[in-house]
Write a protein that holds these residues in place. Sequence first.
Motif, PDB file in Angstrom:
ATOM      1  N   UNK A 105      51.539  43.081  43.897  1.00 20.26           N
ATOM      2  CA  UNK A 105      50.113  43.391  43.836  1.00 20.26           C
ATOM      3  C   UNK A 105      49.280  42.122  43.981  1.00 20.26           C
ATOM      4  N   UNK A 106      48.176  42.241  44.654  1.00 19.13           N
ATOM      5  CA  UNK A 106      47.241  41.148  44.871  1.00 19.13           C
ATOM      6  C   UNK A 106      46.289  41.087  43.688  1.00 19.13           C
ATOM      7  N   UNK A 107      46.098  39.911  43.113  1.00 16.08           N
ATOM      8  CA  UNK A 107      45.248  39.807  41.934  1.00 16.08           C
ATOM      9  C   UNK A 107      43.811  39.449  42.281  1.00 16.08           C
ATOM     10  N   UNK A 108      43.508  39.232  43.559  1.00 12.62           N
ATOM     11  CA  UNK A 108      42.130  38.893  43.937  1.00 12.62           C
ATOM     12  C   UNK A 108      41.241  40.126  43.786  1.00 12.62           C
ATOM     13  N   UNK A 113      40.490  42.755  49.288  1.00 16.82           N
ATOM     14  CA  UNK A 113      41.772  42.325  48.724  1.00 16.82           C
ATOM     15  C   UNK A 113      42.612  43.532  48.336  1.00 16.82           C
ATOM     16  N   UNK A 114      41.970  44.540  47.781  1.00 16.88           N
ATOM     17  CA  UNK A 114      42.698  45.752  47.398  1.00 16.88           C
ATOM     18  C   UNK A 114      43.293  46.426  48.622  1.00 16.88           C
ATOM     19  N   UNK A 115      42.532  46.486  49.709  1.00 16.18           N
ATOM     20  CA  UNK A 115      43.036  47.095  50.949  1.00 16.18           C
ATOM     21  C   UNK A 115      44.206  46.286  51.503  1.00 16.18           C
ATOM     22  N   UNK A 116      44.102  44.960  51.431  1.00 22.25           N
ATOM     23  CA  UNK A 116      45.203  44.113  51.890  1.00 22.25           C
ATOM     24  C   UNK A 116      46.464  44.347  51.058  1.00 22.25           C
ATOM     25  N   UNK A 117      46.278  44.467  49.744  1.00 21.86           N
ATOM     26  CA  UNK A 117      47.417  44.688  48.859  1.00 21.86           C
ATOM     27  C   UNK A 117      48.086  46.022  49.163  1.00 21.86           C
ATOM     28  N   UNK A 118      47.285  47.049  49.399  1.00 16.87           N
ATOM     29  CA  UNK A 118      47.831  48.368  49.729  1.00 16.87           C
ATOM     30  C   UNK A 118      48.615  48.284  51.027  1.00 16.87           C
ATOM     31  N   UNK A 119      48.051  47.594  52.018  1.00 11.47           N
ATOM     32  CA  UNK A 119      48.735  47.465  53.309  1.00 11.47           C
ATOM     33  C   UNK A 119      50.023  46.659  53.167  1.00 11.47           C
TER      34      UNK A 119
END
Length: 185
Positions: A105-108, A113-119
């Motif tokens: 998971x991305x903590x930014x 950032x959430x979309x990047x983490x999901x991808x």
Amino acid sequence: MTLGEVEWDEPSLVDAARRGDRRAFELLVRRHQDAVYSLAVRLVGPDLAPDVAQEAFVRAWRGLARFRGDARFSTWLHRITVNTAWTHRRRSARHQAQPIEDVYADSRPGPAAAAEAVELRRNLRLAIGMLSEANRIVLVLRDVEGWSTGEVAEHLGLTKTTVKVRLHRARARVRELLEEAPWER
């Protein structure tokens, strides 16, 4: 956990279950059901995980007489879960990508950032799903479940060197797949 008024430790529960005490085995199931289910999800995906987890516990119940106690009960149960998952994957006509939880998971903060983490999680699931079964199981047990190299080797009946080689190959292949992104073509 208590069985009646008495506090039972795990070896005592295992002994009682081996003597046919279904309530003791039920308590063992409750203690380990989350770990077994989580491992099953990582190995076969969410669609087959309930079946794998249930069958693993059935196999454990039937095989309790063969449990020698050389390893912890949880270790033995994880091995049964891995074997059951392999059996289900072989039986299953569909080979799904393996889900991976929010380990990466991305903590930014923020929606981008959430979309990047999901991808990234999606791409990791797809990449891990494209690994050979032998390399996938080593990667999942070592990097996702957090087992030591020795534990993985013991549970899979491999040498530590073999585990390290498979892990190296799996990680390298995941990196390649993430760079190539063949699922986007």
